[in-house]
Design a protein around this motif. Structure first.
Motif, PDB file in Angstrom:
ATOM      1  N   MET A 241      31.101  27.569  34.557  1.00 19.80           N
ATOM      2  CA  MET A 241      31.362  29.013  34.610  1.00 19.80           C
ATOM      3  C   MET A 241      30.341  29.748  35.465  1.00 19.80           C
ATOM      4  SD  MET A 241      31.721  31.756  31.458  1.00 19.80           S
ATOM      5  CE  MET A 241      33.182  30.989  30.744  1.00 19.80           C
ATOM      6  N   HIS A 242      29.079  29.352  35.377  1.00 24.03           N
ATOM      7  CA  HIS A 242      28.018  30.046  36.104  1.00 24.03           C
ATOM      8  C   HIS A 242      28.183  29.968  37.619  1.00 24.03           C
ATOM      9  CE1 HIS A 242      26.776  25.827  35.754  1.00 24.03           C
ATOM     10  NE2 HIS A 242      26.131  26.010  36.895  1.00 24.03           N
ATOM     11  N   GLN A 243      28.990  29.015  38.099  1.00 20.73           N
ATOM     12  CA  GLN A 243      29.223  28.906  39.543  1.00 20.73           C
ATOM     13  C   GLN A 243      30.029  30.093  40.063  1.00 20.73           C
ATOM     14  OE1 GLN A 243      31.050  25.087  40.217  1.00 20.73           O
ATOM     15  NE2 GLN A 243      29.412  23.978  39.149  1.00 20.73           N
ATOM     16  N   GLY A 244      30.863  30.659  39.206  1.00 17.78           N
ATOM     17  CA  GLY A 244      31.529  31.908  39.519  1.00 17.78           C
ATOM     18  C   GLY A 244      32.750  31.824  40.401  1.00 17.78           C
ATOM     19  N   ASN A 245      33.104  30.652  40.884  1.00 20.46           N
ATOM     20  CA  ASN A 245      34.239  30.569  41.822  1.00 20.46           C
ATOM     21  C   ASN A 245      35.088  29.326  41.560  1.00 20.46           C
ATOM     22  OD1 ASN A 245      32.437  28.632  42.604  1.00 20.46           O
ATOM     23  ND2 ASN A 245      32.422  29.181  44.777  1.00 20.46           N
ATOM     24  N   VAL A 246      35.209  28.927  40.301  1.00 19.88           N
ATOM     25  CA  VAL A 246      35.890  27.674  39.961  1.00 19.88           C
ATOM     26  C   VAL A 246      37.398  27.811  40.051  1.00 19.88           C
ATOM     27  CG1 VAL A 246      36.227  25.940  38.165  1.00 19.88           C
ATOM     28  CG2 VAL A 246      33.961  26.960  38.521  1.00 19.88           C
ATOM     29  N   CYS A 247      37.949  28.924  39.582  1.00 21.29           N
ATOM     30  CA  CYS A 247      39.409  29.099  39.546  1.00 21.29           C
ATOM     31  C   CYS A 247      39.929  29.579  40.892  1.00 21.29           C
ATOM     32  CB  CYS A 247      39.796  30.099  38.450  1.00 21.29           C
ATOM     33  SG  CYS A 247      39.232  29.646  36.796  1.00 21.29           S
ATOM     34  N   GLN A 248      40.949  28.913  41.385  1.00 25.03           N
ATOM     35  CA  GLN A 248      41.481  29.225  42.712  1.00 25.03           C
ATOM     36  C   GLN A 248      42.101  30.609  42.776  1.00 25.03           C
ATOM     37  OE1 GLN A 248      44.210  26.081  43.737  1.00 25.03           O
ATOM     38  NE2 GLN A 248      42.570  24.624  44.225  1.00 25.03           N
ATOM     39  N   PHE A 253      32.825  35.488  40.730  1.00 24.03           N
ATOM     40  CA  PHE A 253      31.998  36.270  39.818  1.00 24.03           C
ATOM     41  C   PHE A 253      30.554  35.777  39.919  1.00 24.03           C
ATOM     42  CE2 PHE A 253      36.230  36.123  37.803  1.00 24.03           C
ATOM     43  CZ  PHE A 253      36.504  37.477  37.691  1.00 24.03           C
ATOM     44  N   LEU A 254      29.648  36.651  40.318  1.00 20.24           N
ATOM     45  CA  LEU A 254      28.240  36.277  40.430  1.00 20.24           C
ATOM     46  C   LEU A 254      27.722  35.844  39.061  1.00 20.24           C
ATOM     47  CD1 LEU A 254      25.713  36.111  42.222  1.00 20.24           C
ATOM     48  CD2 LEU A 254      25.217  38.494  41.553  1.00 20.24           C
ATOM     49  N   ASP A 255      27.176  34.649  38.981  1.00 16.45           N
ATOM     50  CA  ASP A 255      26.650  34.066  37.737  1.00 16.45           C
ATOM     51  C   ASP A 255      27.737  33.803  36.698  1.00 16.45           C
ATOM     52  OD1 ASP A 255      23.878  33.818  38.340  1.00 16.45           O
ATOM     53  OD2 ASP A 255      23.646  35.979  38.083  1.00 16.45           O
ATOM     54  N   GLY A 256      28.984  33.969  37.077  1.00 12.04           N
ATOM     55  CA  GLY A 256      30.066  33.725  36.121  1.00 12.04           C
ATOM     56  C   GLY A 256      30.206  34.810  35.086  1.00 12.04           C
ATOM     57  N   ILE A 257      29.755  36.035  35.402  1.00 11.48           N
ATOM     58  CA  ILE A 257      29.860  37.144  34.460  1.00 11.48           C
ATOM     59  C   ILE A 257      30.429  38.355  35.178  1.00 11.48           C
ATOM     60  CG2 ILE A 257      27.843  36.258  33.221  1.00 11.48           C
ATOM     61  CD1 ILE A 257      26.285  38.702  34.253  1.00 11.48           C
ATOM     62  N   THR A 258      30.939  39.330  34.402  1.00 13.85           N
ATOM     63  CA  THR A 258      31.435  40.559  35.010  1.00 13.85           C
ATOM     64  C   THR A 258      31.445  41.680  33.991  1.00 13.85           C
ATOM     65  OG1 THR A 258      33.261  41.569  36.255  1.00 13.85           O
ATOM     66  CG2 THR A 258      33.869  40.109  34.469  1.00 13.85           C
ATOM     67  N   ASN A 259      31.155  42.881  34.468  1.00 18.64           N
ATOM     68  CA  ASN A 259      31.427  44.076  33.678  1.00 18.64           C
ATOM     69  C   ASN A 259      32.936  44.264  33.624  1.00 18.64           C
ATOM     70  OD1 ASN A 259      32.035  47.291  34.088  1.00 18.64           O
ATOM     71  ND2 ASN A 259      30.409  46.943  32.581  1.00 18.64           N
ATOM     72  N   GLY A 260      33.461  44.549  32.433  1.00 18.61           N
ATOM     73  CA  GLY A 260      34.909  44.610  32.271  1.00 18.61           C
ATOM     74  C   GLY A 260      35.573  45.620  33.182  1.00 18.61           C
ATOM     75  N   TYR A 261      35.059  46.851  33.219  1.00 16.60           N
ATOM     76  CA  TYR A 261      35.662  47.889  34.039  1.00 16.60           C
ATOM     77  C   TYR A 261      35.573  47.554  35.513  1.00 16.60           C
ATOM     78  CZ  TYR A 261      36.646  52.522  35.944  1.00 16.60           C
ATOM     79  OH  TYR A 261      37.187  53.569  36.650  1.00 16.60           O
ATOM     80  N   GLN A 262      34.468  46.941  35.913  1.00 18.09           N
ATOM     81  CA  GLN A 262      34.304  46.591  37.325  1.00 18.09           C
ATOM     82  C   GLN A 262      35.317  45.539  37.749  1.00 18.09           C
ATOM     83  OE1 GLN A 262      30.276  45.404  38.367  1.00 18.09           O
ATOM     84  NE2 GLN A 262      30.477  46.504  40.300  1.00 18.09           N
ATOM     85  N   TRP A 263      35.722  44.694  36.808  1.00 19.92           N
ATOM     86  CA  TRP A 263      36.776  43.708  37.100  1.00 19.92           C
ATOM     87  C   TRP A 263      38.114  44.424  37.208  1.00 19.92           C
ATOM     88  CZ3 TRP A 263      38.267  39.077  33.389  1.00 19.92           C
ATOM     89  CH2 TRP A 263      39.142  38.210  34.070  1.00 19.92           C
ATOM     90  N   TYR A 264      38.507  45.096  36.151  1.00 21.97           N
ATOM     91  CA  TYR A 264      39.675  45.978  36.162  1.00 21.97           C
ATOM     92  C   TYR A 264      39.651  46.826  34.902  1.00 21.97           C
ATOM     93  CZ  TYR A 264      41.788  42.540  32.975  1.00 21.97           C
ATOM     94  OH  TYR A 264      42.029  41.686  31.922  1.00 21.97           O
TER      95      TYR A 264
END
Length: 451
Positions: A241-248, A253-264
């Protein structure tokens, strides 16, 4: 068949496989685990789904049946969207892992069950699960039986009062009402709800109305540093998850984390409700790229997530815990316990046991404690890192009565939420009474289908 043979046949060792369990099989497994481990488990229902299926919760602790003062309450919730199924199997495996670890006297399990009370709700949406199919992203079964998205059905602090009144408790879905009532029965400190369709640890806020909480595209809580830490604990203990780009099909996601609103933007979400109104810090964990992956991937998914699930539970011991006593030495409910620089929409306050829990990173913090008829108490505390010792710092507050006062506030008065948020441009809005929900962009609306 002898009763002994039946017992052997029904033990978790023979029941729990890496496959998708039906609702009935899940229920039978939980019943059996509970019957076989009455000293460390307690099975209870928080209510029923629209179709009348029990929403089972298994509590695990050395004192599983009721709250113990100074022992924090933790919870995991899975399968909120019926077609996002990995979480419910991870929860069953976690139950099995905790019980086996305790029976084998493994320190990681005994320390967790000695120091905390863990509640696991494997499925919040059993009706949706029953009709789900196995498409990776867009399968049916997301909604409950009434075709309602449960993660859009909670009260939202950023939606105007008129809209909140229109969506009164009678219009809340049965599963949502059950969780809301559950939060009134236990003082949960930390929580996560497990979803699928991406690989990221999502933290509050999920919504905004353009107030001062909106910073650089993110909707930032007063406890943002704690939330970022919690999200990184999960993502960095995860295999990828920490890689942040596993799912095609997902953004990086930097560090595999995100602020919810910033995502959507997400109105009516469960994690914001937990944080704002139940003072429980909750994350939304997206634990698989596919919502309903093939069953033969479950062993790897469990291996990928196991360390993260255990590490996250330990974070319930961050910060400070204790009780607030009045001038007579009696623990008091609804004393406001605030930390300087963290002005929560609803102030954190003591529960019916007079307890408070504040998840904080190591450092110096100024606390203010207020209670009707008593002097305001302030104290500066040097907070260490508690998870490694399986205990937050313990500090009780002893209040003094005001000798002469004209304070007419009833002693049992419940503190209200802060009624102003500074909006961008200088206008003030209230978290539940004015302003409107931020409109979703076309991209955001498409993302809601992904969760």
């Amino acid at each position: 068949m002898s009763s002994l043979f039946l017992l052997l046949f029904l033990t978790p060792a023979s029941m729990l496989e890496f496959r998708y369990h039906t609702n009935q099989e899940m229920e039978q497994y939980l019943l059996q685990v509970n019957a076989s481990n009455p000293d460390i488990t307690h099975l209870y229902s928080i209510g029923q789904s629209v179709l009348g299926r029990e929403l089972w919760v298994l509590a695990l602790s050395v004192r599983p049946r009721s709250h113990t003062v100074s022992i924090p309450e933790f919870k995991y919730v899975a399968n909120m969207h019926g077609n996002e199924v990995v979480g419910r199997e991870l929860m069953l495996q976690l139950v099995d892992d905790l019980v086996r670890g305790y029976r084998n006297n493994e320190s990681w399990s005994t320390q967790l069950l000695n120091s905390s009370r863990i509640h696991i709700l494997p499925t919040m949406n059993p009706d949706g699960f029953d009709v789900a199919d196995t498409h990776c992203q867009f399968s049916q079964g997301r909604w409950n039986h009434n075709s309602v998205d449960l993660n859009r059905n909670f009260p939202d602090a950023f939606i105007g009062l008129r809209k909140q009144q229109q969506l009164n408790e009678d219009k809340r879905e049965a599963e949502v009402r059950a969780v809301m009532d559950w939060l009134k029965t236990e003082s949960f400190v930390l929580s996560a709800n497990l979803h699928g369709g991406a690989l990221v640890a999502n933290y509050p806020y999920d919504n905004s109305n353009g107030g001062s909480e909106l910073m650089g595209g993110a909707s930032v809580t007063p406890d943002n540093d704690v939330f970022v830490h919690l999200a990184k604990v999960y993502s960095h203990n995860h295999a990828s998850m920490h890689q942040g780009n596993v799912c095609q099909d997902s953004r990086p996601f930097l560090d595999g984390i995100t602020n919810g609103y910033q995502w959507y933007p997400l109105p009516g979400g469960m994690q914001d409700y937990n944080y704002i109104w139940a003072q429980c810090l909750e994350l939304t964990l997206e634990v698989s790229c596919c919502k309903f992956p093939p069953a033969d991937q479950l062993p790897v998914l469990w291996t990928d997530n196991r360390k993260s699930l255990l590490a996250f539970m330990k974070q319930v011991h961050l910060g400070v815990k204790g009780r607030v006593f009045d001038g007579s030495g009696v623990p008091v409910q609804n004393a406001v316990v605030e930390v300087k620089g963290r002005r929560n929409l609803c102030p954190f306050r003591t529960d019916r046991h007079g307890e408070y829990y504040r998840l904080l990173l190591p450092g110096n913090y100024s606390f203010t404690v207020t209670y009707p008829g008593h002097e305001v108490l302030t104290a500066t505390l040097n907070v260490p890192y508690g998870p490694d010792q399986f205990s937050a710092m313990k500090h009780d507050f002893l209040l003094q009565r005001i000798a002469t006062t004209t304070d007419k506030t009833p002693m049992n008065a419940t503190p209200t939420c802060n009624h102003t948020l500074q909006q961008v441009g200088g206008a003030t809005v209230g978290p539940t009474w004015s302003g409107s929900a931020v409109g979703l962009s076309l991209v955001a609306m498409l993302r809601t289908l992904m969760d």
